[in-house]
Design a protein around this motif. Structure first.
Motif, PDB file in Angstrom:
ATOM      1  N   LEU A  81       0.815  -1.213   0.000  1.00 14.07           N
ATOM      2  CA  LEU A  81       0.000   0.000   0.000  1.00 14.07           C
ATOM      3  C   LEU A  81       0.852   1.269   0.000  1.00 14.07           C
ATOM      4  O   LEU A  81       0.358   2.343  -0.339  1.00 14.07           O
ATOM      5  CB  LEU A  81      -0.943   0.021   1.205  1.00 14.07           C
ATOM      6  CG  LEU A  81      -2.062  -1.006   1.175  1.00 14.07           C
ATOM      7  CD1 LEU A  81      -2.819  -1.007   2.496  1.00 14.07           C
ATOM      8  CD2 LEU A  81      -3.002  -0.756   0.011  1.00 14.07           C
ATOM      9  N   GLN A  82       2.105   1.146   0.364  1.00 13.14           N
ATOM     10  CA  GLN A  82       2.980   2.315   0.407  1.00 13.14           C
ATOM     11  C   GLN A  82       3.541   2.676  -0.969  1.00 13.14           C
ATOM     12  O   GLN A  82       4.184   3.704  -1.139  1.00 13.14           O
ATOM     13  CB  GLN A  82       4.130   2.086   1.402  1.00 13.14           C
ATOM     14  CG  GLN A  82       3.676   1.717   2.807  1.00 13.14           C
ATOM     15  CD  GLN A  82       2.586   2.620   3.346  1.00 13.14           C
ATOM     16  OE1 GLN A  82       2.749   3.828   3.392  1.00 13.14           O
ATOM     17  NE2 GLN A  82       1.467   2.043   3.749  1.00 13.14           N
ATOM     18  N   GLU A  83       3.266   1.841  -1.980  1.00 11.61           N
ATOM     19  CA  GLU A  83       3.846   2.037  -3.307  1.00 11.61           C
ATOM     20  C   GLU A  83       3.152   3.101  -4.153  1.00 11.61           C
ATOM     21  O   GLU A  83       3.740   3.634  -5.081  1.00 11.61           O
ATOM     22  CB  GLU A  83       3.865   0.707  -4.063  1.00 11.61           C
ATOM     23  CG  GLU A  83       4.771  -0.325  -3.415  1.00 11.61           C
ATOM     24  CD  GLU A  83       4.669  -1.695  -4.067  1.00 11.61           C
ATOM     25  OE1 GLU A  83       4.000  -1.823  -5.116  1.00 11.61           O
ATOM     26  OE2 GLU A  83       5.248  -2.639  -3.502  1.00 11.61           O
ATOM     27  N   LYS A  84       1.883   3.389  -3.863  1.00 11.28           N
ATOM     28  CA  LYS A  84       1.124   4.358  -4.666  1.00 11.28           C
ATOM     29  C   LYS A  84       0.465   5.368  -3.741  1.00 11.28           C
ATOM     30  O   LYS A  84      -0.009   5.007  -2.665  1.00 11.28           O
ATOM     31  CB  LYS A  84       0.013   3.669  -5.459  1.00 11.28           C
ATOM     32  CG  LYS A  84       0.445   2.737  -6.542  1.00 11.28           C
ATOM     33  CD  LYS A  84      -0.797   2.207  -7.258  1.00 11.28           C
ATOM     34  CE  LYS A  84      -0.473   1.224  -8.341  1.00 11.28           C
ATOM     35  NZ  LYS A  84      -1.709   0.700  -8.949  1.00 11.28           N
ATOM     36  N   ASN A  85       0.387   6.628  -4.183  1.00 14.16           N
ATOM     37  CA  ASN A  85      -0.267   7.652  -3.364  1.00 14.16           C
ATOM     38  C   ASN A  85      -1.706   7.297  -3.037  1.00 14.16           C
ATOM     39  O   ASN A  85      -2.156   7.448  -1.908  1.00 14.16           O
ATOM     40  CB  ASN A  85      -0.219   9.008  -4.056  1.00 14.16           C
ATOM     41  CG  ASN A  85       1.144   9.656  -3.970  1.00 14.16           C
ATOM     42  OD1 ASN A  85       1.946   9.319  -3.107  1.00 14.16           O
ATOM     43  ND2 ASN A  85       1.406  10.575  -4.864  1.00 14.16           N
ATOM     44  N   SER A  86      -2.455   6.815  -4.029  1.00 14.13           N
ATOM     45  CA  SER A  86      -3.868   6.487  -3.793  1.00 14.13           C
ATOM     46  C   SER A  86      -3.998   5.333  -2.804  1.00 14.13           C
ATOM     47  O   SER A  86      -4.931   5.300  -2.003  1.00 14.13           O
ATOM     48  CB  SER A  86      -4.571   6.148  -5.100  1.00 14.13           C
ATOM     49  OG  SER A  86      -3.982   5.019  -5.716  1.00 14.13           O
ATOM     50  N   TRP A  87      -3.065   4.394  -2.852  1.00 11.60           N
ATOM     51  CA  TRP A  87      -3.112   3.275  -1.913  1.00 11.60           C
ATOM     52  C   TRP A  87      -2.696   3.721  -0.514  1.00 11.60           C
ATOM     53  O   TRP A  87      -3.233   3.250   0.479  1.00 11.60           O
ATOM     54  CB  TRP A  87      -2.230   2.133  -2.400  1.00 11.60           C
ATOM     55  CG  TRP A  87      -2.802   1.375  -3.562  1.00 11.60           C
ATOM     56  CD1 TRP A  87      -3.956   1.658  -4.254  1.00 11.60           C
ATOM     57  CD2 TRP A  87      -2.249   0.213  -4.164  1.00 11.60           C
ATOM     58  NE1 TRP A  87      -4.137   0.741  -5.253  1.00 11.60           N
ATOM     59  CE2 TRP A  87      -3.113  -0.165  -5.227  1.00 11.60           C
ATOM     60  CE3 TRP A  87      -1.127  -0.549  -3.925  1.00 11.60           C
ATOM     61  CZ2 TRP A  87      -2.865  -1.278  -6.032  1.00 11.60           C
ATOM     62  CZ3 TRP A  87      -0.878  -1.645  -4.723  1.00 11.60           C
ATOM     63  CH2 TRP A  87      -1.742  -2.006  -5.759  1.00 11.60           C
ATOM     64  N   ARG A  88      -1.721   4.652  -0.427  1.00 14.04           N
ATOM     65  CA  ARG A  88      -1.339   5.185   0.895  1.00 14.04           C
ATOM     66  C   ARG A  88      -2.517   5.892   1.529  1.00 14.04           C
ATOM     67  O   ARG A  88      -2.763   5.771   2.721  1.00 14.04           O
ATOM     68  CB  ARG A  88      -0.154   6.150   0.768  1.00 14.04           C
ATOM     69  CG  ARG A  88       1.189   5.465   0.669  1.00 14.04           C
ATOM     70  CD  ARG A  88       2.346   6.423   0.930  1.00 14.04           C
ATOM     71  NE  ARG A  88       2.394   7.557   0.033  1.00 14.04           N
ATOM     72  CZ  ARG A  88       3.055   7.590  -1.116  1.00 14.04           C
ATOM     73  NH1 ARG A  88       3.721   6.528  -1.524  1.00 14.04           N
ATOM     74  NH2 ARG A  88       3.061   8.672  -1.854  1.00 14.04           N
ATOM     75  N   GLU A  89      -3.254   6.635   0.710  1.00 18.52           N
ATOM     76  CA  GLU A  89      -4.447   7.329   1.199  1.00 18.52           C
ATOM     77  C   GLU A  89      -5.468   6.319   1.717  1.00 18.52           C
ATOM     78  O   GLU A  89      -6.078   6.513   2.771  1.00 18.52           O
ATOM     79  CB  GLU A  89      -5.043   8.189   0.090  1.00 18.52           C
ATOM     80  CG  GLU A  89      -6.355   8.839   0.445  1.00 18.52           C
ATOM     81  CD  GLU A  89      -6.243   9.923   1.500  1.00 18.52           C
ATOM     82  OE1 GLU A  89      -7.285  10.299   2.058  1.00 18.52           O
ATOM     83  OE2 GLU A  89      -5.120  10.394   1.786  1.00 18.52           O
ATOM     84  N   MET A  90      -5.661   5.220   0.972  1.00 16.32           N
ATOM     85  CA  MET A  90      -6.586   4.177   1.406  1.00 16.32           C
ATOM     86  C   MET A  90      -6.135   3.581   2.739  1.00 16.32           C
ATOM     87  O   MET A  90      -6.943   3.373   3.646  1.00 16.32           O
ATOM     88  CB  MET A  90      -6.672   3.064   0.356  1.00 16.32           C
ATOM     89  CG  MET A  90      -7.641   1.950   0.732  1.00 16.32           C
ATOM     90  SD  MET A  90      -7.591   0.522  -0.366  1.00 16.32           S
ATOM     91  CE  MET A  90      -7.813   1.253  -1.963  1.00 16.32           C
ATOM     92  N   ALA A  91      -4.843   3.310   2.860  1.00 19.88           N
ATOM     93  CA  ALA A  91      -4.315   2.748   4.108  1.00 19.88           C
ATOM     94  C   ALA A  91      -4.552   3.706   5.267  1.00 19.88           C
ATOM     95  O   ALA A  91      -4.916   3.284   6.373  1.00 19.88           O
ATOM     96  CB  ALA A  91      -2.821   2.448   3.960  1.00 19.88           C
TER      97      ALA A  91
END
Length: 189
Positions: free
Chosen positions: A106-116
């Motif tokens: 999840l740390q690989e993409k901005n949108s995934w970091r936001e989701m996390a």
């Protein structure tokens, strides 16, 4: 003795990160009339890359909140391969591998970091479910990926209870309704 669980390590990381906010970027965000605490959070969530990226994060977050995005609930599910007949300790270890691996992804993409971040701040809901076999886990993963949900499939090294390369646990995270489209019919473990 220092605790070694992931939660403790993440808390320590967050405390260290908060001390490392770039003061130049922080000042630039303050000049845009972004409140100091919000500016710090934006810098942390964008890993201090730049004031521009932090500002984009902040304004996108405001826009999403205005659209009612804050009402979305997120969850992480773990689907255990029940065909393997793993012991309870083995299942716990494999679910742990899946959780850590998915969180790292999840740390690989901005949108995934936001989701996390949203998932974590909404209570970090986690559910463990029963999957039939490896083919079932692969089918669920393909469906999740077709819905753009982040996944992590754990393959065991084969040092203890199962054969090398066995698919033990599938982890999926996302908005609760989307995840339910993939795993809503499965039974709890």
């Amino acid at each position: 003795m220092k605790p070694t669980n992931v939660t403790y390590e993440l808390c320590v990381y967050e405390m260290e990160s908060q001390q490392e906010v770039n003061p130049v970027f922080l000042q630039q965000l303050r000049e845009l009339d972004i409140p100091e605490e919000a500016a710090k959070q934006a810098l942390l969530h964008t890993q201090n890359v730049s004031a521009e990226e932090a500002a984009m994060y902040y304004f996108n977050k405001l826009e999403n909140e205005e659209e009612g995005d804050e009402d979305l609930m997120f969850k992480m599910v773990f689907v255990v391969n029940m065909e393997l007949s793993m012991g309870v300790g083995k299942v716990a270890a494999q679910v742990g591998h899946a959780a850590v691996g998915l969180y790292q992804a999840l740390q690989e993409k901005n949108s995934w970091r936001e989701m996390a971040w949203k998932w974590d701040h909404a209570g970090a809901k986690k559910i463990v479910l029963q999957g039939t076999n490896m083919a079932h886990l692969l089918e669920l993963q393909a469906l999740a990926m077709s819905l753009s949900l982040p996944t992590k499939l754990v393959q065991d090294a084969g040092l203890t209870q199962v054969e090398p390369g066995s698919c033990t646990v599938l982890a999926i995270i996302g908005e609760e309704e989307m995840v339910n489209n993939v795993t809503g019919s499965l039974k709890l473990l």
